[in-house]
Scaffold this active site. Structure first.
Site, mmCIF file in Angstrom:
data_model
loop_
_atom_site.group_PDB
_atom_site.id
_atom_site.type_symbol
_atom_site.label_atom_id
_atom_site.label_comp_id
_atom_site.label_asym_id
_atom_site.label_seq_id
_atom_site.Cartn_x
_atom_site.Cartn_y
_atom_site.Cartn_z
ATOM 1 N N LYS A 130 -2.787 4.724 -4.303
ATOM 2 C CA LYS A 130 -3.933 3.951 -4.801
ATOM 3 C C LYS A 130 -4.927 3.689 -3.679
ATOM 4 O O LYS A 130 -6.126 3.672 -3.904
ATOM 5 C CB LYS A 130 -3.456 2.650 -5.450
ATOM 6 C CG LYS A 130 -2.593 2.939 -6.659
ATOM 7 C CD LYS A 130 -2.084 1.707 -7.343
ATOM 8 C CE LYS A 130 -1.010 2.049 -8.357
ATOM 9 N NZ LYS A 130 0.286 2.450 -7.776
ATOM 10 N N CYS A 173 4.706 -0.482 -12.257
ATOM 11 C CA CYS A 173 5.101 0.660 -13.082
ATOM 12 C C CYS A 173 6.341 0.278 -13.891
ATOM 13 O O CYS A 173 7.217 1.093 -14.138
ATOM 14 C CB CYS A 173 5.299 1.921 -12.258
ATOM 15 S SG CYS A 173 6.463 1.746 -10.926
ATOM 16 N N ALA A 191 0.756 -1.249 0.000
ATOM 17 C CA ALA A 191 0.000 0.000 0.000
ATOM 18 C C ALA A 191 0.789 1.305 0.000
ATOM 19 O O ALA A 191 0.331 2.304 -0.538
ATOM 20 C CB ALA A 191 -0.951 -0.006 1.191
HETATM 21 C C1 LIG Z 1 5.150 0.069 -5.804
HETATM 22 S S1 LIG Z 1 5.033 0.383 -4.104
HETATM 23 C C2 LIG Z 1 3.293 0.539 -3.916
HETATM 24 C C3 LIG Z 1 2.735 1.876 -4.292
HETATM 25 C C4 LIG Z 1 1.344 2.078 -3.758
HETATM 26 N N1 LIG Z 1 0.441 1.023 -4.186
HETATM 27 C C5 LIG Z 1 0.774 3.419 -4.152
HETATM 28 O O1 LIG Z 1 0.026 3.486 -5.127
HETATM 29 O O2 LIG Z 1 1.079 4.403 -3.489
HETATM 30 C C6 LIG Z 1 5.273 -1.168 -3.394
HETATM 31 C C7 LIG Z 1 5.110 -1.180 -1.880
HETATM 32 O O3 LIG Z 1 4.877 -2.508 -1.474
HETATM 33 C C8 LIG Z 1 5.584 -2.751 -0.285
HETATM 34 N N2 LIG Z 1 5.755 -4.230 -0.219
HETATM 35 C C9 LIG Z 1 6.615 -5.002 -0.934
HETATM 36 N N3 LIG Z 1 6.456 -6.291 -0.605
HETATM 37 C C10 LIG Z 1 5.457 -6.344 0.311
HETATM 38 C C11 LIG Z 1 4.837 -7.414 1.029
HETATM 39 N N4 LIG Z 1 5.236 -8.670 0.878
HETATM 40 N N5 LIG Z 1 3.838 -7.122 1.882
HETATM 41 C C12 LIG Z 1 3.435 -5.831 2.047
HETATM 42 N N6 LIG Z 1 4.012 -4.778 1.426
HETATM 43 C C13 LIG Z 1 4.997 -5.036 0.555
HETATM 44 C C14 LIG Z 1 6.862 -1.981 -0.470
HETATM 45 O O4 LIG Z 1 7.484 -1.737 0.772
HETATM 46 C C15 LIG Z 1 6.339 -0.711 -1.141
HETATM 47 O O5 LIG Z 1 5.985 0.233 -0.180
#
Ligand SMILES: C[S@@+](CC[C@H](N)C(=O)[O-])C[C@H]1O[C@@H](n2cnc3c(N)ncnc32)[C@H](O)[C@@H]1O
Length: 425
Positions: free
Chosen positions: A228, A343, A223
């Site tokens: 989003k 992205c 998140a």
């Molecule tokens: C691309 S960013 C997400 C952007 C977000 N959806 C937005 O629109 O603002 C990916 C996020 O997922 C988190 N993340 C990665 N693996 C994860 C997991 N297994 N469980 C929860 N969060 C995770 C990362 O730390 C990062 O903050």
């Protein structure tokens, strides 16, 4: 300079908002720091070009490990004070490349001028508009427009996004409540507006594609920083309970701050690894958004292309991890629809992930237990994502690729991918 480079890294690499990235540094001169990092962000594409053309990172091993410091120093030298103080190694190195930077910049500008005056060029002009989403949880659309007009902004219609002037804005033709500003618009100006600054339109599309029924539970599996999540809350008018999961503790704090700032109240946040969550504990969740970390470096196509060449191993690792997240989402007992988005434009992180997850969820009955699918007696199929989005990129390896939205700069946005998976009994 070190603080500025830290903040720039947070914004560019981790998708942190500028305001949060600066505040978390607790620097005494926030104004100067914000101005410098904003300037670097504003010139990010020119920075990439001058750094590439001058070969500074290739030739200077020491600096190649401090890319963000190099960017900040070059920004100060080319667009800031136009000089650098001190005799440190990075400063001396950057100053010694000044001529090369200026030549590369002059060449780039002349190419861009040729393009905008109709001349021929083989390099497209670097002009990507800035997007601002009106946060309808806080301000009505027409009130926001009136506010902008009162502030001296100029609303235009039927104008190509590349032709927007410095003080123009236009209402986006696809995403509701989204405004488009000129590429040259400084980040500073937008920060004064009580709205949600989006770096890219991408941030809206995945949330739009989820289309939850009113009142149903949603999980946003990855998140932070919450772009989003907050849009989902606005789209559902705060009527759908949303569980926003974020693994990183630092980014979890950012997520909470942003959601509070945007007036979002329908979201419960969890500082947890999504794959550690037991689906059986969330029997009412029907919609899941999986927007994992990817190689997209905040959607910047030129960086993705470079990293694709250099970093095949890293992309494979990411792809494996992304598959793990998507497969986990498929196990929630009541899940009806999953949106998987990144992205990045790499097939390994997009179509390959979908193909592998679909193959797994369609494992024949006799092998399901072995494949970690005990108790999961349902399947998924791809659904056409955002049916009204016309421009799609094909992938010759997958006949279904155009069911997904994969777009690039020709859509006035950076690379992104959105897919929709629907459960079949
Ligand atoms: C691309 S960013 C997400 C952007 C977000 N959806 C937005 O629109 O603002 C990916 C996020 O997922 C988190 N993340 C990665 N693996 C994860 C997991 N297994 N469980 C929860 N969060 C995770 C990362 O730390 C990062 O903050």
């Amino acid at each position: 300079m070190d603080n500025a480079s830290k903040a720039l890294k947070e914004v560019e690499e981790n998708g942190e908002g500028l305001k949060n990235a600066i505040h978390s540094l607790k620097h005494p001169n926030i104004k100067a720091l914000t101005a410098l990092v904003s300037e670097a962000l504003k010139h990010s594409q020119q920075l990439d070009v001058v750094m590439k053309k001058s070969k500074i990172l290739k030739n200077e091993i020491g600096l190649s490990k401090q890319t963000y410091l190099a960017k900040i120093l070059i920004t100060e030298l080319l667009w800031g004070k136009k000089r650098l103080g001190g005799e440190s190694k990075p400063v001396v190195t950057v100053v010694s490349y000044q001529d090369k930077f200026e030549k590369a910049l002059a060449k780039l500008e002349s190419k861009n001028n040729q393009t905008s005056t109709g001349g021929s060029t083989d390099t497209p002009a670097f002009k990507k508009p800035r997007y601002v989403r009106i946060n309808t949880l806080k301000i009505g659309f027409s009130d926001a427009i009136s506010y902008l007009l009162d502030e001296g902004w100029n609303q235009v219609v039927d104008t190509n996004y590349n032709d927007l002037e410095q003080h123009d804005f236009i209402v986006d033709d696809f995403v509701e409540n989204l405004l488009v500003f000129a590429a040259a618009l400084s980040f500073m100006i937008i920060l004064f507006i009580e709205m949600d600054l989006l770096y890219y339109k991408t941030n809206c599309l995945a949330a739009l594609a989820l289309k939850p029924r009113m009142g149903r539970q949603i999980i946003d599996a990855c998140a932070a920083p919450g772009m989003k999540t907050s849009l989902l809350a606005a789209l559902t008018n705060g009527e759908n309970p949303i569980i926003a999961v974020e693994k990183s503790t630092r980014r979890f704090e950012t997520l909470n701050t942003i959601l509070a700032d945007l007036g979002v109240s329908s979201v419960t946040t969890l500082n947890q690894n999504f794959t550690d969550i037991n689906p059986e504990d969330y029997k009412d969740v029907e919609y899941i958004l999986v927007d994992p970390s990817c190689s997209g470096m905040f959607g910047r196509l030129e960086i993705q292309l470079q990293s694709h060449e250099k970093d095949a191993e890293r992309i494979q690792r990411l792809s494996f991890y992304q598959q793990k997240l998507l497969r986990h989402a498929m196990k929630f007992p009541s899940v009806k629809r999953i949106v998987y988005s990144t992205c990045s434009i790499n097939a390994e992180e997009n179509e390959d992930v979908i193909a592998s997850a679909l193959e797994w969820i369609n494992t024949p009955d006799q092998s399901r237990d072995d494949m970690g699918l005990s108790g999961v007696n349902w399947s998924f199929k791809l659904k056409r994502a955002l049916p009204d989005w016309t421009h799609r990129l094909n992938n010759e390896h997958y006949s279904w690729a155009d069911m997904c939205v994969k777009a690039d700069e020709s859509d006035f946005t950076d690379g992104f991918f959105v897919s929709v998976l629907e459960r079949v009994k």
